[in-house]
Design a protein around this motif. Structure first.
Motif, PDB file in Angstrom:
ATOM      1  N   LEU A   1     197.546 125.645  99.062  1.00 26.84           N
ATOM      2  CA  LEU A   1     196.244 126.245  98.710  1.00 26.84           C
ATOM      3  C   LEU A   1     195.143 125.623  99.557  1.00 26.84           C
ATOM      4  N   ARG A   2     195.272 124.325  99.818  1.00 27.23           N
ATOM      5  CA  ARG A   2     194.283 123.677 100.713  1.00 27.23           C
ATOM      6  C   ARG A   2     194.334 124.329 102.091  1.00 27.23           C
ATOM      7  N   ARG A   3     195.548 124.592 102.546  1.00 27.86           N
ATOM      8  CA  ARG A   3     195.688 125.224 103.867  1.00 27.86           C
ATOM      9  C   ARG A   3     195.082 126.626 103.860  1.00 27.86           C
ATOM     10  N   ILE A   4     195.319 127.386 102.793  1.00 37.49           N
ATOM     11  CA  ILE A   4     194.773 128.754 102.721  1.00 37.49           C
ATOM     12  C   ILE A   4     193.239 128.692 102.788  1.00 37.49           C
ATOM     13  N   THR A   5     192.660 127.725 102.086  1.00 37.51           N
ATOM     14  CA  THR A   5     191.193 127.579 102.130  1.00 37.51           C
ATOM     15  C   THR A   5     190.731 127.299 103.556  1.00 37.51           C
ATOM     16  N   LYS A   6     191.444 126.413 104.249  1.00 37.18           N
ATOM     17  CA  LYS A   6     191.065 126.107 105.640  1.00 37.18           C
ATOM     18  C   LYS A   6     191.189 127.355 106.521  1.00 37.18           C
ATOM     19  N   ILE A   7     192.216 128.158 106.271  1.00 34.96           N
ATOM     20  CA  ILE A   7     192.381 129.407 107.043  1.00 34.96           C
ATOM     21  C   ILE A   7     191.181 130.324 106.793  1.00 34.96           C
ATOM     22  N   GLU A   8     190.793 130.420 105.529  1.00 38.22           N
ATOM     23  CA  GLU A   8     189.644 131.283 105.185  1.00 38.22           C
ATOM     24  C   GLU A   8     188.359 130.753 105.829  1.00 38.22           C
ATOM     25  N   GLU A   9     188.222 129.430 105.849  1.00 41.36           N
ATOM     26  CA  GLU A   9     187.024 128.856 106.481  1.00 41.36           C
ATOM     27  C   GLU A   9     187.023 129.163 107.980  1.00 41.36           C
ATOM     28  N   LEU A  10     188.217 129.087 108.566  1.00 38.69           N
ATOM     29  CA  LEU A  10     188.348 129.410 109.986  1.00 38.69           C
ATOM     30  C   LEU A  10     187.968 130.876 110.225  1.00 38.69           C
ATOM     31  N   LEU A  11     188.451 131.748 109.335  1.00 45.32           N
ATOM     32  CA  LEU A  11     188.097 133.174 109.428  1.00 45.32           C
ATOM     33  C   LEU A  11     186.580 133.353 109.392  1.00 45.32           C
ATOM     34  N   THR A  12     185.930 132.597 108.534  1.00 49.43           N
ATOM     35  CA  THR A  12     184.482 132.752 108.380  1.00 49.43           C
ATOM     36  C   THR A  12     183.726 132.250 109.613  1.00 49.43           C
ATOM     37  N   THR A  13     184.304 131.256 110.308  1.00 50.15           N
ATOM     38  CA  THR A  13     183.615 130.730 111.502  1.00 50.15           C
ATOM     39  C   THR A  13     183.661 131.720 112.667  1.00 50.15           C
ATOM     40  N   ILE A  14     184.459 132.774 112.530  1.00 52.12           N
ATOM     41  CA  ILE A  14     184.518 133.755 113.625  1.00 52.12           C
ATOM     42  C   ILE A  14     183.284 134.672 113.611  1.00 52.12           C
ATOM     43  N   TRP A  15     182.676 134.866 112.433  1.00 50.52           N
ATOM     44  CA  TRP A  15     181.523 135.778 112.360  1.00 50.52           C
ATOM     45  C   TRP A  15     180.388 135.394 113.316  1.00 50.52           C
ATOM     46  N   PRO A  16     180.000 134.096 113.439  1.00 49.10           N
ATOM     47  CA  PRO A  16     178.874 133.785 114.335  1.00 49.10           C
ATOM     48  C   PRO A  16     179.092 134.245 115.774  1.00 49.10           C
ATOM     49  N   MET A  17     180.339 134.249 116.235  1.00 48.43           N
ATOM     50  CA  MET A  17     180.587 134.742 117.597  1.00 48.43           C
ATOM     51  C   MET A  17     180.180 136.222 117.686  1.00 48.43           C
ATOM     52  N   LEU A  18     180.420 136.967 116.598  1.00 49.46           N
ATOM     53  CA  LEU A  18     180.080 138.394 116.610  1.00 49.46           C
ATOM     54  C   LEU A  18     178.578 138.625 116.511  1.00 49.46           C
ATOM     55  N   GLU A  19     177.841 137.597 116.041  1.00 46.14           N
ATOM     56  CA  GLU A  19     176.379 137.729 115.989  1.00 46.14           C
ATOM     57  C   GLU A  19     175.774 137.866 117.387  1.00 46.14           C
ATOM     58  N   THR A  20     176.555 137.504 118.410  1.00 50.74           N
ATOM     59  CA  THR A  20     176.040 137.638 119.777  1.00 50.74           C
ATOM     60  C   THR A  20     176.118 139.088 120.268  1.00 50.74           C
ATOM     61  N   ILE A  21     176.722 139.967 119.454  1.00 54.99           N
ATOM     62  CA  ILE A  21     176.753 141.397 119.806  1.00 54.99           C
ATOM     63  C   ILE A  21     175.500 142.040 119.214  1.00 54.99           C
ATOM     64  N   THR A  22     174.638 142.567 120.073  1.00 55.43           N
ATOM     65  CA  THR A  22     173.379 143.153 119.583  1.00 55.43           C
ATOM     66  C   THR A  22     173.637 144.581 119.063  1.00 55.43           C
ATOM     67  N   PRO A  23     172.695 145.112 118.290  1.00 49.58           N
ATOM     68  CA  PRO A  23     172.872 146.490 117.802  1.00 49.58           C
ATOM     69  C   PRO A  23     173.123 147.481 118.945  1.00 49.58           C
ATOM     70  N   ALA A  24     172.407 147.289 120.068  1.00 46.44           N
ATOM     71  CA  ALA A  24     172.589 148.234 121.187  1.00 46.44           C
ATOM     72  C   ALA A  24     173.952 148.031 121.863  1.00 46.44           C
ATOM     73  N   ASP A  25     174.396 146.749 121.973  1.00 45.28           N
ATOM     74  CA  ASP A  25     175.742 146.495 122.518  1.00 45.28           C
ATOM     75  C   ASP A  25     176.777 147.264 121.687  1.00 45.28           C
ATOM     76  N   PHE A  26     176.665 147.099 120.357  1.00 41.88           N
ATOM     77  CA  PHE A  26     177.660 147.686 119.451  1.00 41.88           C
ATOM     78  C   PHE A  26     177.627 149.211 119.527  1.00 41.88           C
ATOM     79  N   LYS A  27     176.407 149.742 119.581  1.00 34.33           N
ATOM     80  CA  LYS A  27     176.248 151.205 119.684  1.00 34.33           C
ATOM     81  C   LYS A  27     176.949 151.721 120.944  1.00 34.33           C
ATOM     82  N   GLY A  28     176.936 150.866 121.992  1.00 34.15           N
ATOM     83  CA  GLY A  28     177.529 151.268 123.267  1.00 34.15           C
ATOM     84  C   GLY A  28     179.021 151.539 123.181  1.00 34.15           C
TER      85      GLY A  28
END
Ligand code: HEM
Length: 299
Positions: free
Chosen positions: A105-132
């Protein structure tokens, strides 16, 4: 949704013992090996790296699509690992091995935390980039992620309608149905509590595990008792907290997803047919292991 689909060919298998490694290090004088026989390297063979890195097929000419595409693939791999670990933790609870379950269960939590750390990378995609590149997604959506559904089912969010998109996919449906029809880790935990002598409603223990989960008063009362004792040496208290870690980390992932969706597409409708942010808001209140949450208001 084969957890281990045998889509790629089995690779060259090499076993190296301590003696082999030591002889090798002696030969290279402690430097990395640079020469390998054949047309591959042991690293490629071990992790099928060439297959993995040949699976990126963005559809648009827009540069930013690759960041979105790979983020999705990385998340799918981590969903797969979380499903694998949840199944193993569930089996440990069926065997009354709480420490082994808590470790996973500790490992699953770490996996979920890792999953959550991926979102900030996607914040570098602007609305216009995504629309493209958005039109190129067609009607594909993370909503159709069968590994995410398998994870939800194995943790206890059962909703038969979520099987439907996958009915026509023979490589996916039987395994996903199995995840749906199997008791979740929360169902198995209730049985464990009963085996330990706690008073769980017999009806609840015999519940239809494919039905949407309904919080149960006897389950909450038992956990309340354990939480009021507040004894870190009690392995059931430890189990409750480790399950809580998993539930809270899952909710955090969902919340970050909601925020990034609003940041990138505002209130546009989704590619998967929903109203978008307002629909995502409607599902954000779901909690895994609900009695562990509600007891906190009472304790
Ligand atoms: C960053 C750009 C993203 C946007 C704008 C976005 C948008 C949305 C929207 C609008 C929905 C609702 C369903 C629909 O109508 O499509 C949704 C659901 C979902 N998305 Fe995303 N998403 C993004 C990235 C991702 C990524 C990278 C993943 C990882 C696989 C993901 C996983 C999911 C999942 C699992 C659902 C279903 C949630 C549930 O049913 O509980 N999303 N997304």
């Amino acid at each position: 949704m084969a957890i281990d689909p045998n889509i790629s060919e089995p690779r060259r298998v090499e076993i190296a013992t301590v003696a082999v490694r030591e002889a090798q290090a002696q030969k290279t004088g402690g430097k990395p090996m640079l020469d390998f026989e054949g047309e591959s390297t042991p690293y490629i063979d071990y992790e099928s790296i060439d297959v993995l890195l040949s699976l990126q097929h963005p559809r648009s000419p827009v540069h930013d699509e690759m960041a979105f595409y790979i983020a999705g693939q990385v998340m799918e791999l981590l969903f797969k690992l979380a499903v694998t670990e949840t199944r193993a933790a569930t089996a440990h609870l069926e065997d009354d091995n709480i420490p082994a379950a808590c470790k996973l269960l500790r490992r699953i939590t770490k996996i979920e935390e890792l999953l959550t750390t991926i979102w900030p990378m996607l914040e570098t995609i602007t609305p216009a980039d995504f629309k493209g590149f958005r039109d190129y997604l067609g009607t594909s959506s993370g909503f159709q992620s069968y590994m995410y559904r398998a994870l939800e089912f194995s943790l206890g969010n059962k909703n038969r309608a979520m099987l439907q998109p996958h009915r026509g996919v023979p490589s996916v449906y039987p395994e996903l149905l199995r995840a749906f029809e199997s008791p979740s880790i929360w169902d198995v935990t209730a049985k464990l509590l009963a085996r330990r002598g706690y008073a769980i409603d017999p009806d609840h223990l015999e519940r239809d595990v494919t039905a949407p989960y309904q919080p149960n008063a006897s389950v909450e009362a038992v956990w309340l008792q354990i939480y009021e004792a507040n004894d870190p040496a009690n392995e059931l208290f430890e189990l409750g907290e480790r399950l809580m870690d998993v539930a809270a980390a899952f909710t955090t992932w969902r919340m970050k997803h909601l925020v990034i969706v609003e940041r990138i597409i505002g209130f546009k409708v989704g590619t998967g047919g929903t109203a978008g942010v307002s629909w995502l808001r409607s599902i954000i209140d779901h909690r895994f292991f609900p009695e562990l949450w509600t007891l906190r208001t009472v304790v």
